[in-house]
Design a protein around this motif. Structure first.
Motif, mmCIF file in Angstrom:
data_model
loop_
_atom_site.group_PDB
_atom_site.id
_atom_site.type_symbol
_atom_site.label_atom_id
_atom_site.label_comp_id
_atom_site.label_asym_id
_atom_site.label_seq_id
_atom_site.Cartn_x
_atom_site.Cartn_y
_atom_site.Cartn_z
ATOM 1 N N LYS A 42 0.939 -1.301 0.097
ATOM 2 C CA LYS A 42 -0.034 0.170 -0.101
ATOM 3 C C LYS A 42 0.831 1.227 0.067
ATOM 4 N N CYS A 43 1.986 1.202 0.451
ATOM 5 C CA CYS A 43 2.905 2.265 0.728
ATOM 6 C C CYS A 43 3.305 2.983 -0.902
ATOM 7 N N ASN A 44 3.125 4.227 -0.931
ATOM 8 C CA ASN A 44 3.481 4.896 -2.162
ATOM 9 C C ASN A 44 4.836 5.600 -2.246
ATOM 10 N N GLY A 45 5.486 5.646 -0.912
ATOM 11 C CA GLY A 45 6.596 6.350 -0.703
ATOM 12 C C GLY A 45 6.602 7.959 -0.687
ATOM 13 N N CYS A 46 5.091 8.427 -0.238
ATOM 14 C CA CYS A 46 5.078 9.982 -0.272
ATOM 15 C C CYS A 46 5.997 10.542 0.690
ATOM 16 N N GLY A 47 6.215 9.847 1.877
ATOM 17 C CA GLY A 47 7.224 10.485 2.889
ATOM 18 C C GLY A 47 6.550 11.350 3.965
ATOM 19 N N ASN A 48 5.053 11.504 3.724
ATOM 20 C CA ASN A 48 4.391 12.114 4.952
ATOM 21 C C ASN A 48 4.656 11.569 6.371
ATOM 22 N N CYS A 49 4.612 9.993 6.500
ATOM 23 C CA CYS A 49 4.904 9.593 7.606
ATOM 24 C C CYS A 49 6.282 9.939 8.282
ATOM 25 N N VAL A 50 7.336 10.127 7.383
ATOM 26 C CA VAL A 50 8.507 10.456 8.091
ATOM 27 C C VAL A 50 8.713 11.903 8.531
ATOM 28 N N VAL A 51 7.901 12.807 7.982
ATOM 29 C CA VAL A 51 7.920 13.870 8.668
ATOM 30 C C VAL A 51 7.057 14.045 9.899
ATOM 31 N N ASP A 52 5.937 13.162 9.962
ATOM 32 C CA ASP A 52 5.195 13.215 11.073
ATOM 33 C C ASP A 52 5.794 12.546 12.225
ATOM 34 N N CYS A 53 6.675 11.822 12.102
ATOM 35 C CA CYS A 53 7.492 10.865 13.035
ATOM 36 C C CYS A 53 8.483 12.004 13.764
ATOM 37 N N ALA A 54 8.285 12.145 14.930
ATOM 38 C CA ALA A 54 9.172 13.135 15.778
ATOM 39 C C ALA A 54 10.508 12.346 16.122
ATOM 40 N N GLU A 55 10.198 11.057 16.155
ATOM 41 C CA GLU A 55 11.249 10.289 16.814
ATOM 42 C C GLU A 55 12.323 9.637 15.632
ATOM 43 N N ALA A 56 12.083 10.270 14.470
ATOM 44 C CA ALA A 56 12.717 9.859 13.101
ATOM 45 C C ALA A 56 13.066 8.201 12.935
ATOM 46 N N ALA A 57 11.900 7.538 13.337
ATOM 47 C CA ALA A 57 12.076 6.339 13.463
ATOM 48 C C ALA A 57 11.844 5.589 11.969
ATOM 49 N N LEU A 58 11.164 6.411 11.225
ATOM 50 C CA LEU A 58 10.956 5.823 9.724
ATOM 51 C C LEU A 58 11.606 6.746 8.532
ATOM 52 N N GLN A 59 12.452 5.995 7.625
ATOM 53 C CA GLN A 59 12.704 6.564 6.506
ATOM 54 C C GLN A 59 12.170 5.865 5.285
ATOM 55 N N ILE A 60 12.438 6.619 4.027
ATOM 56 C CA ILE A 60 11.947 6.164 2.760
ATOM 57 C C ILE A 60 13.205 5.509 2.077
ATOM 58 N N VAL A 61 13.221 4.009 1.728
ATOM 59 C CA VAL A 61 14.164 3.305 1.456
ATOM 60 C C VAL A 61 13.681 2.659 0.233
ATOM 61 N N ASN A 62 14.344 3.175 -1.018
ATOM 62 C CA ASN A 62 13.967 2.247 -2.173
ATOM 63 C C ASN A 62 12.432 2.564 -2.415
ATOM 64 N N GLY A 63 12.113 3.640 -2.127
ATOM 65 C CA GLY A 63 10.558 4.232 -2.637
ATOM 66 C C GLY A 63 9.704 3.808 -1.402
#
Length: 246
Positions: A13-34
């Motif tokens: 389901k993930c389209n790699g938009c990166g919204n979750c990365v911005v919203d995660c204050a802990e920087a626990a998420l990154q976009i890797v290979n889209g």
């Protein structure tokens, strides 16, 4: 390890938009290979703040065995992610404003280039580059210039250019850098030119969030280009409403 709440990402389901990365204050998420990826389990607090901006429902909170949330390690990780890269001395990172350049050797069939600053890649631009002050800023998706004709005369002319791709790069880094860039410079306006594909919407989202986080009131407009090069929409776009104190 213990059973606890932790983020789960459905890559289909993930389209790699990166919204979750911005919203995660802990920087626990990154976009890797889209795709969004959990960096380490110990950075995820399991509260789900990253889920709100996901347009596809790819993020859910599940209960499973996972490393315990480590607040100290997460804080150190966050500081490391926000650390400014040191200049490498390479000409690609040297700020250059050539607004008063002269064009020589231009044939009658050629179009005059309108670019007046270097570098243009967001990763390489210094947050306090002199040409950013009192600038009208063009935030362009990497693909945009290759997808529509007259890009220089229509979009670059009169603006300083920044290009980025949140699907392929670190969206959190983009957010932090843009926020600082808007804070320390007097930006006259920001125009985002992006493609119609969903992941490209992350560039607009990150830019609007960074303007709000900076505390500045910067006029914002957005242009959406179709994959065939046609302009689908163009005009001023309201920023996301600020949260009200309760």
């Amino acid at each position: 390890m213990a059973i606890r709440n932790i983020i789960n990402i459905d890559e289909d389901k993930c389209n790699g938009c990166g919204n979750c990365v911005v919203d995660c204050a802990e920087a626990a998420l990154q976009i890797v290979n889209g795709k969004a990826k959990l960096v380490k389990e110990l950075y995820c607090d399991g509260l789900g703040a990253c889920m709100g901006g996901c347009p596809t429902g790819a993020l859910t909170i599940v209960q499973r065995e996972a490393d315990a949330f480590d607040e100290a390690a997460t804080e150190a990780h966050g500081h490391a992610m926000k650390a400014k890269p040191e200049p490498c001395g390479c000409p690609s990172t040297r700020s250059v404003d050539f607004a008063n350049k002269e064009v020589v050797g231009r044939g009658v069939s050629e179009t005059r280039p309108e670019l007046t600053n270097w570098p243009i890649q967001l990763k390489l631009i210094a947050t306090e580059a002199p040409y950013l002050n009192n600038a009208d800023l063009l935030m362009a998706a990497d693909c945009a210039a290759f997808s529509t004709i007259n890009f220089h005369s229509r979009f670059i002319k009169g603006r300083k250019v920044v290009i980025a791709c949140p699907k392929l790069d670190d969206a959190q880094f983009y957010f932090d850098k843009l926020t600082e860039m808007f804070k320390v410079n007097s930006i006259n306006s920001v125009t985002v030119v992006r493609m119609e594909v969903p992941c490209c919407g992350g560039l607009a989202y990150i830019t609007k969030q960074a303007i709000q986080k900076s505390g500045k009131e910067i006029p914002y407009s957005e242009v959406v280009i179709g994959i065939k090069g046609d302009i689908l929409s163009e005009g001023k776009t309201p920023l996301i409403p600020k949260l009200q104190a309760v």
